[in-house]
Design a protein around this motif. Structure first.
Motif, PDB file in Angstrom:
ATOM      1  N   ALA A 216      93.547  40.615  29.943  1.00  0.00           N
ATOM      2  CA  ALA A 216      94.668  40.811  29.210  1.00  0.00           C
ATOM      3  C   ALA A 216      95.409  41.099  30.441  1.00  0.00           C
ATOM      4  O   ALA A 216      94.940  41.946  30.953  1.00  0.00           O
ATOM      5  CB  ALA A 216      93.632  41.988  28.536  1.00  0.00           C
ATOM      6  N   VAL A 217      97.039  40.706  30.195  1.00  0.00           N
ATOM      7  CA  VAL A 217      97.444  41.129  31.122  1.00  0.00           C
ATOM      8  C   VAL A 217      98.688  42.314  30.858  1.00  0.00           C
ATOM      9  O   VAL A 217      98.793  42.041  29.064  1.00  0.00           O
ATOM     10  CB  VAL A 217      98.567  39.557  31.602  1.00  0.00           C
ATOM     11  CG1 VAL A 217      99.925  39.958  32.349  1.00  0.00           C
ATOM     12  CG2 VAL A 217      97.946  38.303  31.799  1.00  0.00           C
TER      13      VAL A 217
ATOM     14  N   VAL B 244      90.184  36.803  38.500  1.00  0.00           N
ATOM     15  CA  VAL B 244      90.149  36.644  37.389  1.00  0.00           C
ATOM     16  C   VAL B 244      89.561  35.745  36.902  1.00  0.00           C
ATOM     17  O   VAL B 244      88.947  35.184  36.247  1.00  0.00           O
ATOM     18  CB  VAL B 244      91.937  37.121  36.810  1.00  0.00           C
ATOM     19  CG1 VAL B 244      91.406  36.988  35.481  1.00  0.00           C
ATOM     20  CG2 VAL B 244      92.030  38.599  36.822  1.00  0.00           C
ATOM     21  N   GLN B 245      90.323  34.544  37.469  1.00  0.00           N
ATOM     22  CA  GLN B 245      89.821  33.213  36.792  1.00  0.00           C
ATOM     23  C   GLN B 245      88.404  32.704  36.962  1.00  0.00           C
ATOM     24  O   GLN B 245      87.432  32.100  36.346  1.00  0.00           O
ATOM     25  CB  GLN B 245      90.914  32.052  37.672  1.00  0.00           C
ATOM     26  CG  GLN B 245      90.861  30.758  37.035  1.00  0.00           C
ATOM     27  CD  GLN B 245      91.952  29.778  37.929  1.00  0.00           C
ATOM     28  OE1 GLN B 245      93.500  30.453  38.699  1.00  0.00           O
ATOM     29  NE2 GLN B 245      92.814  28.996  37.414  1.00  0.00           N
TER      30      GLN B 245
ATOM     31  N   THR C 257      98.930  26.620  37.655  1.00  0.00           N
ATOM     32  CA  THR C 257      98.187  27.596  37.361  1.00  0.00           C
ATOM     33  C   THR C 257      98.308  28.850  37.003  1.00  0.00           C
ATOM     34  O   THR C 257      98.616  28.853  36.161  1.00  0.00           O
ATOM     35  CB  THR C 257      97.807  28.280  39.296  1.00  0.00           C
ATOM     36  OG1 THR C 257      98.897  28.674  39.731  1.00  0.00           O
ATOM     37  CG2 THR C 257      97.702  26.942  39.528  1.00  0.00           C
ATOM     38  N   LEU C 258      96.535  29.330  36.826  1.00  0.00           N
ATOM     39  CA  LEU C 258      96.689  31.076  36.139  1.00  0.00           C
ATOM     40  C   LEU C 258      97.953  31.940  36.171  1.00  0.00           C
ATOM     41  O   LEU C 258      98.501  32.361  35.812  1.00  0.00           O
ATOM     42  CB  LEU C 258      95.435  31.752  35.683  1.00  0.00           C
ATOM     43  CG  LEU C 258      95.448  32.680  35.092  1.00  0.00           C
ATOM     44  CD1 LEU C 258      95.499  32.461  33.620  1.00  0.00           C
ATOM     45  CD2 LEU C 258      93.608  33.939  35.479  1.00  0.00           C
ATOM     46  N   GLU C 259      98.408  31.280  37.772  1.00  0.00           N
ATOM     47  CA  GLU C 259      99.220  32.098  38.214  1.00  0.00           C
ATOM     48  C   GLU C 259     100.849  31.712  38.341  1.00  0.00           C
ATOM     49  O   GLU C 259     101.058  32.862  37.847  1.00  0.00           O
ATOM     50  CB  GLU C 259      99.575  32.304  39.897  1.00  0.00           C
ATOM     51  CG  GLU C 259      99.988  32.286  41.184  1.00  0.00           C
ATOM     52  CD  GLU C 259      99.516  33.969  42.034  1.00  0.00           C
ATOM     53  OE1 GLU C 259      98.738  32.912  42.410  1.00  0.00           O
ATOM     54  OE2 GLU C 259      99.941  34.258  42.787  1.00  0.00           O
ATOM     55  N   ASP C 260     100.964  30.716  37.936  1.00  0.00           N
ATOM     56  CA  ASP C 260     102.381  30.471  37.390  1.00  0.00           C
ATOM     57  C   ASP C 260     102.655  30.751  35.838  1.00  0.00           C
ATOM     58  O   ASP C 260     103.299  31.670  36.092  1.00  0.00           O
ATOM     59  CB  ASP C 260     102.282  29.395  36.707  1.00  0.00           C
ATOM     60  CG  ASP C 260     102.070  28.416  38.178  1.00  0.00           C
ATOM     61  OD1 ASP C 260     102.903  28.782  39.691  1.00  0.00           O
ATOM     62  OD2 ASP C 260     101.449  27.385  38.600  1.00  0.00           O
ATOM     63  N   VAL C 261     100.592  30.844  34.864  1.00  0.00           N
ATOM     64  CA  VAL C 261     101.421  32.135  34.055  1.00  0.00           C
ATOM     65  C   VAL C 261     101.553  33.083  33.987  1.00  0.00           C
ATOM     66  O   VAL C 261     102.322  33.956  32.965  1.00  0.00           O
ATOM     67  CB  VAL C 261      99.616  31.896  32.808  1.00  0.00           C
ATOM     68  CG1 VAL C 261      99.728  32.354  31.839  1.00  0.00           C
ATOM     69  CG2 VAL C 261      99.409  30.358  32.918  1.00  0.00           C
ATOM     70  N   TYR C 262     100.838  33.999  34.601  1.00  0.00           N
ATOM     71  CA  TYR C 262     100.838  34.953  34.863  1.00  0.00           C
ATOM     72  C   TYR C 262     102.417  35.906  35.778  1.00  0.00           C
ATOM     73  O   TYR C 262     103.000  36.592  34.871  1.00  0.00           O
ATOM     74  CB  TYR C 262      99.320  35.148  36.614  1.00  0.00           C
ATOM     75  CG  TYR C 262     100.140  37.149  36.564  1.00  0.00           C
ATOM     76  CD1 TYR C 262      99.593  38.161  35.750  1.00  0.00           C
ATOM     77  CD2 TYR C 262     100.304  37.421  38.188  1.00  0.00           C
ATOM     78  CE1 TYR C 262      99.857  39.376  36.444  1.00  0.00           C
ATOM     79  CE2 TYR C 262     100.309  38.402  38.831  1.00  0.00           C
ATOM     80  CZ  TYR C 262      99.969  39.690  37.456  1.00  0.00           C
ATOM     81  OH  TYR C 262     100.508  40.655  38.326  1.00  0.00           O
TER      82      TYR C 262
ATOM     83  N   LEU D 285      91.117  43.258  33.044  1.00  0.00           N
ATOM     84  CA  LEU D 285      92.888  43.785  33.190  1.00  0.00           C
ATOM     85  C   LEU D 285      93.967  43.280  34.314  1.00  0.00           C
ATOM     86  O   LEU D 285      93.479  43.743  35.738  1.00  0.00           O
ATOM     87  CB  LEU D 285      93.573  45.494  32.754  1.00  0.00           C
ATOM     88  CG  LEU D 285      92.550  45.893  31.594  1.00  0.00           C
ATOM     89  CD1 LEU D 285      92.598  47.462  31.706  1.00  0.00           C
ATOM     90  CD2 LEU D 285      93.623  45.445  30.689  1.00  0.00           C
ATOM     91  N   LEU D 286      94.822  42.469  34.132  1.00  0.00           N
ATOM     92  CA  LEU D 286      95.520  41.885  35.028  1.00  0.00           C
ATOM     93  C   LEU D 286      97.236  42.565  35.075  1.00  0.00           C
ATOM     94  O   LEU D 286      97.506  42.238  33.887  1.00  0.00           O
ATOM     95  CB  LEU D 286      95.480  40.057  34.917  1.00  0.00           C
ATOM     96  CG  LEU D 286      96.239  40.131  35.795  1.00  0.00           C
ATOM     97  CD1 LEU D 286      95.384  39.905  37.175  1.00  0.00           C
ATOM     98  CD2 LEU D 286      96.043  37.959  35.517  1.00  0.00           C
TER      99      LEU D 286
END
Lengths: 275, 316
Positions: free
Chosen positions: B200-201, B192-193, B292-297, B34-35
């Motif tokens: 799940a965000v 998380v990556q 990156t997932l960071e950008d997505v997040y 869970l992010l």
């Protein structure tokens, strides 16, 4: 999973008692207040009453009157004060929350706290009485040992439960010591613990003492040491009155007990103010 | 067989809806994360699953039990690493592990657990003599001592230095290899990556996106960024403007560097390189960055806050 069989309740309970004892022994300030403080009183009283004839015409040491009272005080410190403060502090620190997340049954945790309180109280009382017997020459008939033990067990069980109730209602570990002392010390003065008010005290003082369980404890315990006691050293009505308080304490403890720090008290802030 | 199912879970504190219609499942042996930002409701969800907190509505099952009513035998099969929980300062690390271990019907050997969390050599130290990071490892060790089937890790590495985090990750991967189902909360994207099978965000008590880290990245509206320079070319000249206008993505010029934000990097790269080769030129400093997932997040939580953040803010 089939290979999971829980540890037996008895073994867990004994383990919890040992664990609580260990926590106590390693908290020097608590050990100091519980064991050394009453001992200091005993020595001071010994000096104050040196040569005072409390029982004219009888060969009775003054310590005969105050040593049992101070043994009761030590026992109540070990249970009511110590349990109340200790549990409230562990709650603040989040230890209780951690425990609640384990399979340890809650009643076994409580049982460990009470059992350890009883053990420490017994230790404190034994030390007090040993000094009384060896240094101050108090005496006791052998047939009164059992009544004294019965009274003692009922008393410390009562005050352990009251300690749990105190922890339950104390807002935080920081306020628990003030709450414990504010409730215990005034009551102690009207309960024949430090000073005997046995000889015709004002009626209201007598009544005040009668309400609280501490006087029942100290009077019933003193009966086993009382050189003028002719009747049985068992005091069933006093034991019953303690039982009523024990029940009340248990009900408050069960209903109000909290396992989590109250909001804002969390994160290990409780340790600063142990008394 | 699902180790965890959560269906339409809600929880309010007063007027604040901390959890607002949450549903997810975790398979046995899976690492589920869970992010979300602080206050998103992660801890509330985890504490409901642990049995520490009651829920308002919805259905929750962990190992086939309802944590709200399950007792001792349920807690015997789970391991909990709370975000904040005290350790008895009077005890040594080993004493704490032995004591808590005794509560479980099955337990890992103390030395194995000490080794697993990297505390070997510190077993005989009193817990109050440990550093913050070391104490956090004791938390992990206490979560593991009962050999749990499901492990709850609420922000396990918050406050760790980079090497301690790496170490914790290795440890968690080791647990995963042993088949432990893990529910992890984090606000670290990289964590998380590395660790999670699925993510799940969570924003304001709702799941705004869910999937494997790769799916999340692929599904995102974030665009690939192509950067390059055209020396000796006038960016405002007709052919250049025509060529750039023909790209799928949007182009901007920043300090002499062209930036193309595109959802179709293959086509755009082909057009760009073809054009440059025709003219015998070079795309200098060519650089292609996938999100990156960071950008997505950041996109996800930015969007749901209705802020001007996210992919759109980057084109000029």
């Amino acid at each position: 999973m089939s290979d999971r069989t829980s540890p037996s309740a008895v073994a867990l309970l004994f383990r919890q008692v040992g664990y609580q004892n260990r926590l106590f022994i390693r908290t020097p300030i608590a050990a100091m207040f519980t064991l050394v403080f009453p001992l200091i009183f005993l020595v001071l009283f010994g000096a104050i009453f040196e040569g005072v004839d409390l029982a004219p015409g009888e060969e009775v040491s003054p310590a005969q009157f105050y040593a049992p009272g101070l043994a009761v005080f030590a026992a109540v410190s070990a249970t009511y004060t110590n349990v109340g403060i200790g549990v409230a502090i562990y709650r603040d620190e989040g230890v209780l929350k951690r425990i609640r997340g384990t399979p340890l049954p809650r009643w076994i945790y409580m049982g460990g706290v009470v059992g350890s309180g009883v053990a420490i109280a017994a230790g404190g009382a034994v030390v007090m009485l040993a000094v009384g017997f060896l240094v101050y020459g108090i005496e006791m008939d052998a047939d009164r040992i059992l009544p004294a033990l019965v009274t003692f067990v009922v008393g410390v069980a009562t005050f352990s439960l009251l300690g749990l109730a105190l922890a339950a209602v104390a807002p935080s570990g920081q306020s628990a010591p003030a709450l414990a002392n504010a409730t215990l010390l005034p009551v102690a003065f009207v309960s024949n613990v430090f000073i005997s008010v046995r000889n015709e005290p004002p009626a209201w003082l007598d009544l005040l003492g009668d309400i609280f369980p501490l006087k029942a404890f100290s009077d019933a315990f003193f009966a086993a040491f009382d050189p003028f006691e002719e009747a049985s050293a068992y005091k069933p009505w006093l034991l019953l009155w303690m039982g009523v308080w024990a029940l009340a304490g248990a009900m408050v403890a069960v209903r109000k007990f909290r396992w989590e720090p109250s909001t804002g008290a969390g994160g290990g802030g409780g340790r600063r103010g142990r008394r | 067989m699902f180790a965890v199912t959560v269906n339409d879970l809600t929880k309010s504190y007063g007027f604040v809806k901390a959890v607002n219609g949450l549903s997810f499942t975790i398979e046995e042996g899976e690492v589920f994360a869970l992010l979300g930002p602080n206050g998103a409701g992660k801890s509330t969800v985890v504490e409901i699953l642990e049995g520490h907190r009651t829920r308002d509505t919805g259905e929750v099952r962990v190992l086939g039990r309802d944590p709200g009513t399950a007792g001792q035998e349920y807690r015997d099969r789970i391991g909990i690493v709370l975000q904040e929980a005290g350790i008895e300062r009077e005890l040594t690390v080993r004493e704490a592990l032995v004591h808590y271990g005794a509560c479980y019907s099955r337990r890992r050997p103390v030395d194995e657990v000490l080794d697993l969390v990297g505390l070997n050599g510190l077993g005989d130290r009193r817990t109050h003599r440990l550093s913050g990071g070391q104490r956090r490892r004791v938390d992990l060790a206490l979560g593991l001592i009962g050999d749990p089937e499901v492990l709850f890790l609420d922000e396990p590495t918050t406050g760790f230095d980079p090497s301690a985090r790496r170490h914790a990750w290795e440890m968690i991967e080791g647990l995963k290899a042993l088949g432990t189902t893990i529910l992890l909360t984090s606000h670290y994207m990289d964590e998380v990556q590395v660790l999670a099978d699925r993510v799940a965000v969570l924003v304001e008590g709702r799941i705004v996106s869910e999937g494997t880290p790769a799916e999340l990245r692929g599904r995102a509206e974030s665009e690939t960024m192509i950067r390059f320079r055209f020396p000796e070319v006038d960016p405002s000249s007709g052919p250049v403007v025509d060529m750039l206008g023909g790209l799928v993505g949007r182009t901007s010029l920043r300090n002499g560097v062209f930036e193309v934000c595109t959802v179709d990097p293959t086509t755009d790269l082909s057009l760009l390189t073809g054009w440059a080769l025709e003219r015998g030129g070079q795309l200098e400093g060519l650089e292609v960055t996938t999100p990156t997932l960071e950008d997505v997040y950041l996109d996800l939580i930015g969007d749901s806050h209705g802020a001007a953040g996210g992919a759109g803010s980057r084109d000029v």
